[in-house]
Design a protein around this motif. Structure first.
Motif, PDB file in Angstrom:
ATOM      1  N   SER A  46      -7.741   0.803  -8.390  1.00 29.05           N
ATOM      2  CA  SER A  46      -6.323   0.581  -8.111  1.00 29.05           C
ATOM      3  C   SER A  46      -5.769  -0.315  -9.195  1.00 29.05           C
ATOM      4  CB  SER A  46      -6.150  -0.091  -6.738  1.00 29.05           C
ATOM      5  OG  SER A  46      -6.858  -1.331  -6.713  1.00 29.05           O
ATOM      6  N   LEU A  47      -4.460  -0.452  -9.229  1.00 31.58           N
ATOM      7  CA  LEU A  47      -3.857  -1.395 -10.177  1.00 31.58           C
ATOM      8  C   LEU A  47      -4.138  -2.832  -9.770  1.00 31.58           C
ATOM      9  CD1 LEU A  47      -0.400   0.326 -10.858  1.00 31.58           C
ATOM     10  CD2 LEU A  47      -2.501   0.427 -12.224  1.00 31.58           C
ATOM     11  N   ARG A  48      -4.494  -3.056  -8.511  1.00 35.31           N
ATOM     12  CA  ARG A  48      -4.919  -4.389  -8.080  1.00 35.31           C
ATOM     13  C   ARG A  48      -6.258  -4.773  -8.705  1.00 35.31           C
ATOM     14  NH1 ARG A  48      -4.492  -1.797  -3.173  1.00 35.31           N
ATOM     15  NH2 ARG A  48      -6.674  -2.229  -2.682  1.00 35.31           N
ATOM     16  N   ALA A  49      -7.152  -3.785  -8.819  1.00 34.40           N
ATOM     17  CA  ALA A  49      -8.546  -4.059  -9.133  1.00 34.40           C
ATOM     18  C   ALA A  49      -8.915  -3.849 -10.599  1.00 34.40           C
ATOM     19  CB  ALA A  49      -9.448  -3.187  -8.252  1.00 34.40           C
ATOM     20  N   CYS A 103       2.973  -5.636  -6.795  1.00 36.38           N
ATOM     21  CA  CYS A 103       3.093  -5.027  -8.130  1.00 36.38           C
ATOM     22  C   CYS A 103       4.437  -5.370  -8.756  1.00 36.38           C
ATOM     23  CB  CYS A 103       2.908  -3.514  -8.018  1.00 36.38           C
ATOM     24  SG  CYS A 103       2.763  -2.670  -9.610  1.00 36.38           S
ATOM     25  N   LEU A 104       5.502  -5.367  -7.960  1.00 40.83           N
ATOM     26  CA  LEU A 104       6.818  -5.771  -8.464  1.00 40.83           C
ATOM     27  C   LEU A 104       6.804  -7.215  -8.939  1.00 40.83           C
ATOM     28  CD1 LEU A 104       9.083  -4.045  -5.801  1.00 40.83           C
ATOM     29  CD2 LEU A 104       9.272  -3.714  -8.281  1.00 40.83           C
ATOM     30  N   GLY A 124       7.279  -6.289 -12.434  1.00 42.23           N
ATOM     31  CA  GLY A 124       8.675  -5.883 -12.383  1.00 42.23           C
ATOM     32  C   GLY A 124       8.866  -4.404 -12.115  1.00 42.23           C
ATOM     33  N   GLN A 125       7.761  -3.678 -11.898  1.00 41.97           N
ATOM     34  CA  GLN A 125       7.829  -2.242 -11.597  1.00 41.97           C
ATOM     35  C   GLN A 125       7.037  -1.933 -10.332  1.00 41.97           C
ATOM     36  OE1 GLN A 125       6.476  -0.809 -15.670  1.00 41.97           O
ATOM     37  NE2 GLN A 125       8.069   0.721 -15.252  1.00 41.97           N
ATOM     38  N   ARG A 126       7.423  -0.845  -9.669  1.00 37.47           N
ATOM     39  CA  ARG A 126       6.655  -0.348  -8.544  1.00 37.47           C
ATOM     40  C   ARG A 126       5.373   0.301  -9.065  1.00 37.47           C
ATOM     41  NH1 ARG A 126       9.920   0.558  -3.909  1.00 37.47           N
ATOM     42  NH2 ARG A 126       8.598   2.336  -3.363  1.00 37.47           N
ATOM     43  N   ALA A 166      -0.014   2.700  -4.405  1.00 38.90           N
ATOM     44  CA  ALA A 166       1.152   2.636  -3.512  1.00 38.90           C
ATOM     45  C   ALA A 166       0.813   3.036  -2.084  1.00 38.90           C
ATOM     46  CB  ALA A 166       2.301   3.484  -4.060  1.00 38.90           C
ATOM     47  N   GLU A 167      -0.352   2.591  -1.611  1.00 35.16           N
ATOM     48  CA  GLU A 167      -0.742   2.913  -0.228  1.00 35.16           C
ATOM     49  C   GLU A 167       0.008   2.054   0.778  1.00 35.16           C
ATOM     50  OE1 GLU A 167      -4.763   3.235   2.579  1.00 35.16           O
ATOM     51  OE2 GLU A 167      -4.936   2.524   0.514  1.00 35.16           O
ATOM     52  N   GLN A 168       0.250   0.798   0.416  1.00 37.44           N
ATOM     53  CA  GLN A 168       0.839  -0.173   1.341  1.00 37.44           C
ATOM     54  C   GLN A 168       2.064  -0.840   0.717  1.00 37.44           C
ATOM     55  OE1 GLN A 168      -0.002  -1.724   4.447  1.00 37.44           O
ATOM     56  NE2 GLN A 168      -1.194   0.125   4.867  1.00 37.44           N
ATOM     57  N   MET A 169       3.032  -1.231   1.560  1.00 41.31           N
ATOM     58  CA  MET A 169       4.223  -1.906   1.045  1.00 41.31           C
ATOM     59  C   MET A 169       3.880  -3.248   0.410  1.00 41.31           C
ATOM     60  SD  MET A 169       6.951  -0.252   0.887  1.00 41.31           S
ATOM     61  CE  MET A 169       7.893  -1.688   0.370  1.00 41.31           C
ATOM     62  N   ARG A 170       2.876  -3.945   0.945  1.00 48.04           N
ATOM     63  CA  ARG A 170       2.482  -5.204   0.305  1.00 48.04           C
ATOM     64  C   ARG A 170       2.007  -4.959  -1.119  1.00 48.04           C
ATOM     65  NH1 ARG A 170      -2.336  -9.051   2.569  1.00 48.04           N
ATOM     66  NH2 ARG A 170      -3.314  -9.200   0.532  1.00 48.04           N
ATOM     67  N   GLU A 171       1.321  -3.865  -1.344  1.00 48.01           N
ATOM     68  CA  GLU A 171       0.889  -3.508  -2.693  1.00 48.01           C
ATOM     69  C   GLU A 171       2.096  -3.289  -3.602  1.00 48.01           C
ATOM     70  OE1 GLU A 171      -1.246   0.237  -4.996  1.00 48.01           O
ATOM     71  OE2 GLU A 171      -1.508   0.030  -2.826  1.00 48.01           O
ATOM     72  N   VAL A 172       3.121  -2.618  -3.097  1.00 45.06           N
ATOM     73  CA  VAL A 172       4.335  -2.395  -3.878  1.00 45.06           C
ATOM     74  C   VAL A 172       4.988  -3.731  -4.224  1.00 45.06           C
ATOM     75  CG1 VAL A 172       6.631  -1.359  -3.860  1.00 45.06           C
ATOM     76  CG2 VAL A 172       4.692  -0.113  -2.865  1.00 45.06           C
ATOM     77  N   GLU A 173       5.104  -4.605  -3.225  1.00 45.63           N
ATOM     78  CA  GLU A 173       5.743  -5.909  -3.453  1.00 45.63           C
ATOM     79  C   GLU A 173       4.951  -6.749  -4.444  1.00 45.63           C
ATOM     80  OE1 GLU A 173       5.734  -7.132   0.560  1.00 45.63           O
ATOM     81  OE2 GLU A 173       7.409  -5.821   1.146  1.00 45.63           O
TER      82      GLU A 173
END
Length: 454
Positions: free
Chosen positions: A209-212, A244-245, A249-251, A235-242
Motif C-alpha cells: 500500500s502507499l502506507r507501507a 494520504c491527503l 496533498g492528494q488522494r 483507498a480501502e478506508q476513509m482514514r487512509e484517504v485522509e
C-alpha cells in the motif's frame, strides 16, 4: 503428454451459449473447441459448463481467523480494530499451519467456483520478524498447498517496509511482513523457485500500500522486474484517504496515477474511495479494480463506485480477500447488492437494457480476473487453460432457468451449491460438489487449529 476429449452439454463460449461442445485438451491447455462436434471418443460432462472464475485477491492465512473478529469491542469497531485482532492471531502461525490453512482455503475456493488464485502474500518471517533460511518459506507453503489442491496460482510476494505514510516506523505487529528493496529482490528470486514445480504458475509483485511503501521504494521495486502483474491495496478506508491527503496533498488513487506508470499490468485492490476524477483516471489506464465485496462488507469499508467506473470503460475482477466466506457467485451477488443498497435501484450492473445482470457480472469478472492474474485463463477457447466450473442442471434453483438465466440463478439464488464438477488444467478436482482431497485436507486444518487453540 496428457489428453482429454470432453463433451460439454451446454457451455458458455466467448461467442455465447453453445450445445454439444467437444473440448480437446492437451497437457492442461484447450487445443480445440467444436460446438456440435462428433461425440465419438469423448467423456460426457453433464451439466452447464462455465469458464472457471479467477480469484484475484486473497490472503489465505486469514481463513484461519474467519468468524473470530465478530465480538464488539469497548469502542467503535472498524477495519483498524479488526487489523489489530489479525496481527495478534498471525503471531502464532507456523509454516506448517500456513500450508494447512492455505490448502483448506483453496479447497473451499474450488468448491465455490474459483479455479485460479492470485495470492497477495505478505506473511514472510518468523514470529520475531527473523527471516527463514529460505526467504520464501511461507510462499513455498502457499505453492505447496496449490500443488496439492490443484488450483492455478499467481503468487504476489509483497513489499512492506513502513507502518504508515511518510515512512513511519512499523509496529511490532507488522514484524513478520517487513523487507527493504534488496531483501525483496531476494524474496522474488526465491519465490520464483518456489512456484516452479507447479503447472503454469505466474509471479508478480505487490507493494502492499502507499502506507507501507515509500515513493522511492515503489520506484526501486518496479525496476526489479518489468513483467508480470503488479497489485496494490489502495483507498480501502476513509482514514487512509485522509492520511494520504495530509501526507501528500492528494488522494491515494490520484497520487498513484500521477506518480506511477499504472497500466494494464496493475490491479488496484479495493479502490473504494475515489472521487469522479479518480474513477475516470483509473478507467483510462486499463488497470483492473480488484473488488472483494464480501470482505469489504465485513470490514465496513464502503461501496465501490461501480456504475460510474463501468460507464467510463473500467475493468474489474473479484477476490475473496480475508476468506471470511469463499464463494465466487457470492462475491458477484454482494457487488450488485451493495450498489442496490447504496443507490436504491435494481440490476444496476447489467451491461445494457435487456442484459442479464448475472452474465454481465460473470463475464466482466472473468476478463478482469484473468488480466490481473497474468495468465491465459477465464475463457473456453483454444490457447487457454482448461479451467471449467460445471453446474448441476438438476439443482432445484435451476429448474426454470435457461441460458443467461443459469448465471442469474447461480449468482442470486443457488450459489456454490449448484457447482457439481470443477476441472483445472484439464484435471477434475471437484466431483459431486466435493474436492477429491477434502477430508484429508480438512483433517490437517482441524489439527492446525487445535494447535493454535492450545
Amino acid at each position: 503428454m496428457t489428453r482429454r476429449r470432453l463433451l460439454l452439454e451446454d457451455a458458455l463460449l466467448p461467442s455465447g451459449w453453445a450445445q454439444g461442445v467437444v473440448l480437446e485438451i492437451e497437457s492442461g491447455w484447450i487445443r480445440a473447441v467444436q460446438p456440435g462436434g462428433s461425440p465419438e471418443g469423448c467423456e460426457r460432462v453433464p451439466g452447464i459448463a462455465l469458464p472457471g472464475m479467477p480469484n484475484l485477491h486473497s490472503h489465505t492465512f486469514q481463513r484461519a481467523m474467519a468468524g473470530l473478529a465478530e465480538i464488539r469491542g469497548p469502542g467503535e469497531d472498524s477495519f483498524w480494530t479488526w487489523r489489530n485482532v489479525m496481527y495478534g492471531f498471525l503471531g502464532r502461525l507456523t509454516p506448517e499451519d500456513v500450508q494447512a490453512v492455505a490448502a483448506q482455503a483453496m479447497v473451499e475456493m474450488l468448491e465455490g467456483g474459483f479455479t485460479a488464485l492470485t495470492e497477495f502474500h505478505y506473511l514472510h518471517h518468523d514470529p520475531a520478524g527473523r527471516p527463514y533460511d529460505n526467504p520464501a518459506e511461507m510462499g513455498a507453503r502457499v505453492a505447496a498447498a496449490a500443488g496439492e489442491t490443484g488450483i492455478g496460482l499467481t503468487l504476489l510476494p509483497v513489499l512492506y517496509t513502513y507502518g504508515g505514510f511518510g515512512a513511519q516506523p512499523a509496529t511490532s505487529g507488522q514484524a513478520r511482513f517487513l523487507h527493504g528493496v534488496d531483501g525483496y529482490a531476494r524474496l522474488l528470486e526465491a519465490s520464483a523457485a518456489a512456484i516452479a514445480p507447479l503447472e503454469d504458475p505466474a509471479l508478480g509483485m505487490a507493494p502492499h500500500s502507499l502506507r507501507a511503501v515509500a515513493p522511492e521504494g515503489l520506484r526501486a521495486m518496479l525496476d526489479i522486474r518489468s513483467e508480470g502483474p503488479v497489485h496494490i491495496h489502495v483507498a480501502e478506508q476513509m482514514r487512509e484517504v485522509e492520511d494520504c491527503l495530509a501526507w501528500s496533498g492528494q488522494r491515494p488513487v490520484a497520487w498513484l496515477l500521477s506518480h506511477t506508470p499504472v497500466d494494464p499490468r496493475w490491479c488496484l485492490v479495493h479502490a473504494t474511495h475515489m472521487d469522479p476524477s479518480e474513477v475516470e483516471g483509473l478507467a483510462r489506464t486499463g488497470a483492473v479494480a480488484g473488488l472483494c465485496p464480501i470482505t469489504e462488507a465485513n470490514l465496513g469499508d464502503g461501496v465501490f463506485e461501480a456504475p460510474a467506473f463501468l460507464a467510463a470503460g473500467g475493468r474489474f475482477g473479484v477476490g475473496s480477500d480475508s476468506n471470511v466466506e469463499i464463494a465466487a457467485p457470492g462475491e458477484l451477488r454482494m457487488l450488485e447488492y451493495s450498489q442496490r443498497l447504496a443507490r436504491r435501484g435494481r440490476n444496476l450492473l447489467a451491461s445494457a437494457p435487456g442484459a442479464s445482470t448475472g452474465r454481465s457480472l460473470y463475464e466482466s469478472a472473468l476478463a478482469g480476473g484473468a488480466q490481473a492474474a497474468g495468465r491465459r485463463i477465464g475463457r473456453i477457447e483454444p490457447g487457454h487453460r482448461a479451467d471449467l466450473v460445471v453446474l448441476d442442471r438438476t439443482h432445484p434453483s435451476l429448474a426454470l432457468a435457461e441460458g443467461d438465466g443459469w448465471l442469474d440463478t447461480l449468482t442470486f439464488s443457488a450459489g456454490p451449491a449448484a457447482v457439481d464438477t470443477v476441472i483445472v488444467g484439464g484435471r477434475s478436482v471437484v466431483t459431486g460438489g466435493r474436492h477429491h482431497r477434502r477430508e484429508e485436507i480438512a483433517g490437517r486444518y482441524r489439527a492446525a487449529m487445535a494447535g493454535l487453540a492450545g
